[in-house]
Design an enzyme around this catalytic site. Structure first.
Site, PDB file in Angstrom:
ATOM      1  N   ASP A 184      36.018  -4.807  13.527  1.00  0.00           N
ATOM      2  CA  ASP A 184      37.114  -4.393  14.402  1.00  0.00           C
ATOM      3  C   ASP A 184      38.427  -4.577  13.652  1.00  0.00           C
ATOM      4  OD1 ASP A 184      38.553  -3.582  16.565  1.00  0.00           O
ATOM      5  OD2 ASP A 184      37.996  -5.262  17.876  1.00  0.00           O
ATOM      6  N   ASP A 209      38.925   2.461  15.423  1.00  0.00           N
ATOM      7  CA  ASP A 209      39.146   1.202  14.726  1.00  0.00           C
ATOM      8  C   ASP A 209      38.029   0.177  14.871  1.00  0.00           C
ATOM      9  OD1 ASP A 209      39.628   0.806  17.404  1.00  0.00           O
ATOM     10  OD2 ASP A 209      41.365  -0.482  17.111  1.00  0.00           O
ATOM     11  N   GLU A 210      36.872   0.574  15.337  1.00  0.00           N
ATOM     12  CA  GLU A 210      35.774  -0.392  15.404  1.00  0.00           C
ATOM     13  C   GLU A 210      34.430   0.308  15.343  1.00  0.00           C
ATOM     14  OE1 GLU A 210      34.995  -2.483  19.095  1.00  0.00           O
ATOM     15  OE2 GLU A 210      36.303  -1.108  20.180  1.00  0.00           O
TER      16      GLU A 210
END
Length: 425
Positions: free
Chosen positions: A29, A123-124
């Protein structure tokens, strides 16, 4: 934190490494991703409270730096409240092209490690690194390499949870933020989970948390000791069984490399309620442009166009139409969206929010295509792809339809002015 759950930060680490045997699932993350990307261009703001989001009265926080979070600011919070909590915060507008570029580069790092990468957002992602152990080392070492590569190549940081299941790995990455690495060994899962609040479990929202509190259940450990039959009776068969399994750290779901979008859409909350059909149609054009560009980037086309119309009293209606053939063209999406808006009978009704969505997606290169009677062979499709190329090079807003150049409401047509959301589901 027990000795079995070792938190890694940059620099030398005390004690022996945690046992990562059987812990092939990583949850990676990015730390305050939108803010981190913005600070690449604004390094003078490092160390200051920074918030990314719109500036309008109904705008929300898209991301907050950790300096801003110390004041209680968090994503999805109304911007007005964020600025009351942290009046010294620097507010930056939401970008776009740079986020996608940095995200793509980060995911290339992931895929250089393993093909088993399950994106959750820009983003993860989850990674299954079982097949990379012989080549790159143990899971914790792979996690360390990923963090180093992300930092060295992109100038941002990430946190990584390492565990035997997706659920525990995601909890671990949250617990070690920012810029950390946490391994939860297979024999340490129960000890890791039991002290956590029940709200940590997937599927526990506000109402479920209240029900569990009424039963005196506030920690995962307390919930784990309740007979499954009791949980099923209080929460329903599916939810009760689900939470019992999670409380014991049981999560059999594999990492799925790619889950195709079911739909792609965007919506806009106006700064003030709007009843001018011209302004609403211009917003539908702006949203259609965004949705079309996202469809083309993803290589998809869709057959169903829908609009979402939320009135000032929060009553929301949707209208949808299925096309004869799939499309990824903003022009087709826009014409359909306008027809749906006009057919909804809301002319001169004050609207708080409008949205455009395309569903029933499939590969664009497999979609049948027929030219309209008035469309030249090199027509709208080529024009929109040319606009995509300009946007990729110079940023979104470098080229746009003439109707968006001088909006009657005075807003910059490039950013919408209100709270914008863009989603793929």
């Amino acid at each position: 934190m027990s000795r079995k759950q070792q938190l890694h930060r940059p620099g030398p680490q005390p004690g022996p490494p945690a046992d990562d045997t059987g812990c092939a699932i990583l949850h990676v993350d990015m730390d305050a991703f939108f803010v981190s990307v913005e600070l690449l261009e604004r390094p003078e703001l490092r160390g200051r409270p920074v918030v990314v989001g719109g500036a309008g009265p109904r705008s929300v926080v898209s991301a907050a730096s950790y300096e801003a979070r110390r004041f209680g600011v968090h994503s999805a919070m109304p911007m007005s409240r964020a600025l009351r909590l942290c009046p010294q915060a620097v507010v930056l507008p939401v970008g776009g092209a740079d986020y996608a570029r940095v995200s793509a580069a980060v995911f290339e790092i992931f895929r250089s490690v393993t093909p088993l990468v399950e994106p959750l957002s820009l983003d993860e992602a989850f990674l299954d690194v079982a097949g990379a152990v012989r080549r790159l080392g143990r899971p914790a070492e792979i996690a360390r390499q990923i963090r180093e590569q992300v930092r060295a190549q992109q100038g941002i940081t990430c946190s990584v949870g390492v565990a035997g299941t997706k659920f525990v790995a995601k909890l671990a990455s949250t617990r070690c933020k920012p810029d950390g690495l946490l391994v939860v060994p297979a024999d340490g899962v129960v000890g890791f989970l039991y002290p956590l609040p029940v709200a940590s479990l997937w599927g526990v929202g506000e109402r479920t948390e209240q029900t569990l509190a009424r039963l005196g259940l506030r920690t995962v450990g307390q919930l784990a000791q309740v007979p499954p039959a009791t949980l099923r009776r209080e929460l329903g068969n599916a939810a009760g069984a689900h939470l019992h399994e999670l409380a014991w750290g049981r999560d059999p779901r594999p990492v799925v490399p790619h889950t195709p979008d079911k739909s792609i859409g965007a919506e806009e909350t106006f700064d003030t309620d709007v009843d001018d059909p011209e302004v609403i149609r211009r917003e539908l054009l702006r949203l259609s442009e965004r949705v079309g560009a996202r469809l083309r980037r993803s290589g998809n086309a869709g057959r169903t166009v829908s609009v979402k119309l939320r009135m000032a009293n929060f009553k929301t209606i949707t209208r949808a139409r299925t096309l004869r053939e799939p499309t990824d063209l903003a022009r087709v999406i826009y014409i359909t969206a306008c027809e749906l808006y006009e057919g909804a009978g809301l002319d001169r009704v004050r609207l708080r929010l409008v949205g455009v969505r395309v569903e029933n997606l499939g590969p664009a290169d497999e979609a049948p295509r027929q030219l309209a009677l008035d469309e030249p062979e090199n027509g709208w499709r080529e024009a929109e792809r040319a606009m995509d190329q300009v946007a990729d090079r110079f940023g979104r807003g470098a080229v746009r339809p003439a109707a968006l150049m001088r909006p009657a409401d005075g807003r910059d047509a490039g950013d919408g002015g209100g709270a914008t959301r863009e989603r793929g589901r």
